[in-house]
Write an enzyme that holds these catalytic residues in place. Structure first.
Site, PDB file in Angstrom:
ATOM      1  N   GLU A 341      44.438  42.415  44.058  1.00  0.00           N
ATOM      2  CA  GLU A 341      43.720  41.193  43.712  1.00  0.00           C
ATOM      3  C   GLU A 341      44.680  40.025  43.931  1.00  0.00           C
ATOM      4  O   GLU A 341      45.539  39.723  43.102  1.00  0.00           O
ATOM      5  CB  GLU A 341      43.242  41.247  42.261  1.00  0.00           C
ATOM      6  CG  GLU A 341      42.251  42.362  41.956  1.00  0.00           C
ATOM      7  CD  GLU A 341      40.855  42.074  42.484  1.00  0.00           C
ATOM      8  OE1 GLU A 341      40.620  40.942  42.969  1.00  0.00           O
ATOM      9  OE2 GLU A 341      39.995  42.967  42.406  1.00  0.00           O
ATOM     10  N   LEU A 342      44.540  39.389  45.071  1.00  0.00           N
ATOM     11  CA  LEU A 342      45.428  38.292  45.451  1.00  0.00           C
ATOM     12  C   LEU A 342      45.115  37.032  44.644  1.00  0.00           C
ATOM     13  O   LEU A 342      43.951  36.786  44.295  1.00  0.00           O
ATOM     14  CB  LEU A 342      45.260  37.995  46.936  1.00  0.00           C
ATOM     15  CG  LEU A 342      45.481  39.166  47.903  1.00  0.00           C
ATOM     16  CD1 LEU A 342      44.914  38.830  49.281  1.00  0.00           C
ATOM     17  CD2 LEU A 342      46.962  39.506  47.992  1.00  0.00           C
TER      18      LEU A 342
END
Length: 561
Positions: A341-342
């Site tokens: 999850e950037l």
């Protein structure tokens, strides 16, 4: 395009991705191949890049690694990272020893954007879809409130309207911030908060939010523990019901050399690992240890914590997540991989989260104040749109404003270079952990006359074993190593097997947790094979060893005089 070959100034639309891939191919024809693996629901080609030095061997005959991005339409940061990795590997081949070694000895498969239709809609309109533009789960638009840009500012924000039953009130510390009304609070001005939009077939009394027209979720459409729509929203009609996910599955089936993967999402700034549906006790013990070890490497490089989805990333008391890609890849193939999850706007603003999910449900107003300060000082106020009065044709006077959700899902572009470089380095590091078969020694002894004794020693130079994981063995998803002795017409086999299957070879992972040397069991990563042949001096014998996930190696033995 910039002179550097990768443009950080914006997020690429579909045609820009296609152009970029073709430019990379034209400049580096021996390092990258392009393939259309299928078409999207909307008819767009789905491009995949295969990166390896074609002069050092075929792509399928090297250990493989998978990278994808943008399985969810709004999460375009994932495609930016995937494209940057392509650029970085090609631009640094020959100048960077790590990159050169990777492309000489490994194969990297990169699918920059899975949700090509949905991402294009997100990038070119105010609208948001989860993955696909296909109308799902209902073919027709349902009654209720539909998200829409009703004030024409190019964004779909929130509407706040005064309501004696409302659960929200304006913060006394910053009038932009909405805070929860206390459970025992009366006598003030309270609000309900709704998505900006119009209500289909409004009766003048009841307001309900309509189900999304684009409710399909590609990341709920994989076979592992798949559940229908009634139990898992976004699941699709059946596993791989969508052309995009089916195209990916077919590619995986045809490329059994893959050992690991990353699929890029947004947001939260965290590395997620399996399972979505089971606690850690469900893992083979060795696999869990290796999973955590790889995750620690990711944390060291990116600063992102690595956590279990089941234990740390589910909504409290909610149903499990069914049909996810990360679980399918590990449970079916035994690949070690992660959903990353950037980006995380609150973290960038200095907010410290004790729980990724609970924070989204409820957090102190001090966190909102930090975010407002970050918005004002770092973003020039573009992250939050001030509330403005609007005469809604159905609801009367409302105010439209709130957080610009685009900066929640994807960072402002000035944050992209650092993020891309860190994530690229972890992907390289993870890919280099794959098993790699090699010939370490060849011995030929002339026994007298026309008799020869041959010995070939094989070794696994990689970190992971040639079978990748205990789960892969359990699922029988990887074949044994195959060794073939190819004899010319003037050489005959006296002893040994001309074609045989041998046991898998361990990697350094088998010793990763042996602190004291007397627990170490050396030799598991090497083996040797012997043959006796009868033949003529100077004859050439070819030995080929094929490890499905660790590569194909060949050696030629010349019989001495």
């Amino acid at each position: 395009m910039t002179k550097s070959g990768f443009d950080f100034s914006h997020y690429y639309k579909y045609q820009e991705i296609v152009n970029f891939l073709h430019q990379m191919r034209e400049k580096n024809p021996h390092l990258i191949e392009l393939k259309v693996i299928g078409k999207s629901y909307g008819g767009l080609d789905i491009f995949l890049a295969t990166l390896t030095n074609q002069n050092t061997g075929k792509a399928r005959e090297k250990p493989g690694y998978w990278i994808d991005g943008n399985i969810h339409a709004v999460e375009v940061t994932g495609s930016a990272v995937a494209l940057y990795i392509i650029y970085h590997l090609l631009n640094n081949y020959n100048s960077n020893p790590q990159v050169t070694y990777l492309l000489d000895n490994h194969t990297i498969y990169i699918l920059p954007r899975i949700a090509v239709d949905g991402a294009e809609k997100y990038l070119t309109t105010p609208y948001i879809v989860r993955s696909s533009i296909r109308h799902y789960p209902y073919p027709e638009e349902k009654d209720g409130l539909h998200w829409e840009d009703i004030n024409g500012d190019g964004l779909i924000l929130q509407m706040r309207l005064k309501d004696n039953c409302g659960a929200w009130k304006i913060s006394s510390e910053d009038p932009r911030i909405m805070v929860p009304r206390e459970p025992d609070e009366f006598g003030g001005t309270y609000y309900s908060i709704l998505p900006e939009g119009m209500i289909k077939n409004y009766d003048g009394y009841n307001i309900k939010v309509a189900p999304s027209k684009g409710g399909i979720d590609f990341n709920r459409n994989y076979p592992h523990e798949w559940q229908p729509e009634g139990k898992q929203k976004g699941a699709g009609d059946f596993p791989f019901s969508e052309p995009e996910t089916l195209a990916v599955a077919e590619f995986w089936r045809e490329h059994p050399n893959i050992n690991g993967f990353i699929n890029y999402h947004t947001f939260s700034g965290v590395i997620l690992r399996s399972y979505c549906t089971y606690p850690d006790e469900h893992f083979p013990v060795k696999d869990l240890e290796i999973y955590k070890l790889i995750g620690e490497k990711g944390t060291a490089i990116t600063g992102y914590e690595c956590i279990s989805i089941y234990h740390n990333f589910l909504y409290p008391n909610s149903e499990k997540i069914y049909g996810g890609m990360v679980d399918y890849c590990y449970d079916r193939f035994g690949w070690f991989g992660f959903s990353i999850e950037l980006w995380d706007a609150p973290t960038e603003a200095g907010v410290k989260k004790n729980d990724y999910i609970k924070w989204l449900q409820r957090h102190p107003v001090t966190d909102d104040l930090k975010m407002m300060q970050w918005n004002d000082e770092k973003l020039g106020g573009t992250g939050f749109i001030d509330w403005e009065t609007f005469e809604h044709p159905q609801l009367g006077t409302v105010e439209i404003g709130g957080w610009n959700w685009k900066i929640w899902y994807n960072p402002p572009v000035e944050y992209l270079p650092k993020l891309c470089k860190e994530q690229c380095q972890f992907a390289i590091s993870h890919a280099l952990m794959s098993p790699r078969l090699a010939v370490s020694q060849v011995v030929v002894e002339h026994q007298g006359g026309d008799m020869y004794h041959l010995v070939v020693q094989l070794e696994n130079q990689g970190f992971l074993p040639t079978y990748t994981s205990e789960k892969a063995l359990e699922q029988k998803s990887v074949k044994p190593i195959e060794v073939i002795l190819n004899l010319p017409g003037n050489v005959t086999l006296v002893s040994g097997k001309q074609k045989q299957e041998i046991e898998h070879l361990e990697g350094r992972a088998s010793e990763a947790f042996n602190f004291f040397s007397f627990f170490t069991k050396l030799g598991g990563y090497r083996c040797h094979l012997e043959w006796v042949v009868k033949g003529v001096a100077n004859s050439e014998i070819k030995v080929t060893a094929k490890a499905e996930r660790a590569g194909v190696v060949k050696t030629v033995i010349t019989l001495p005089e």
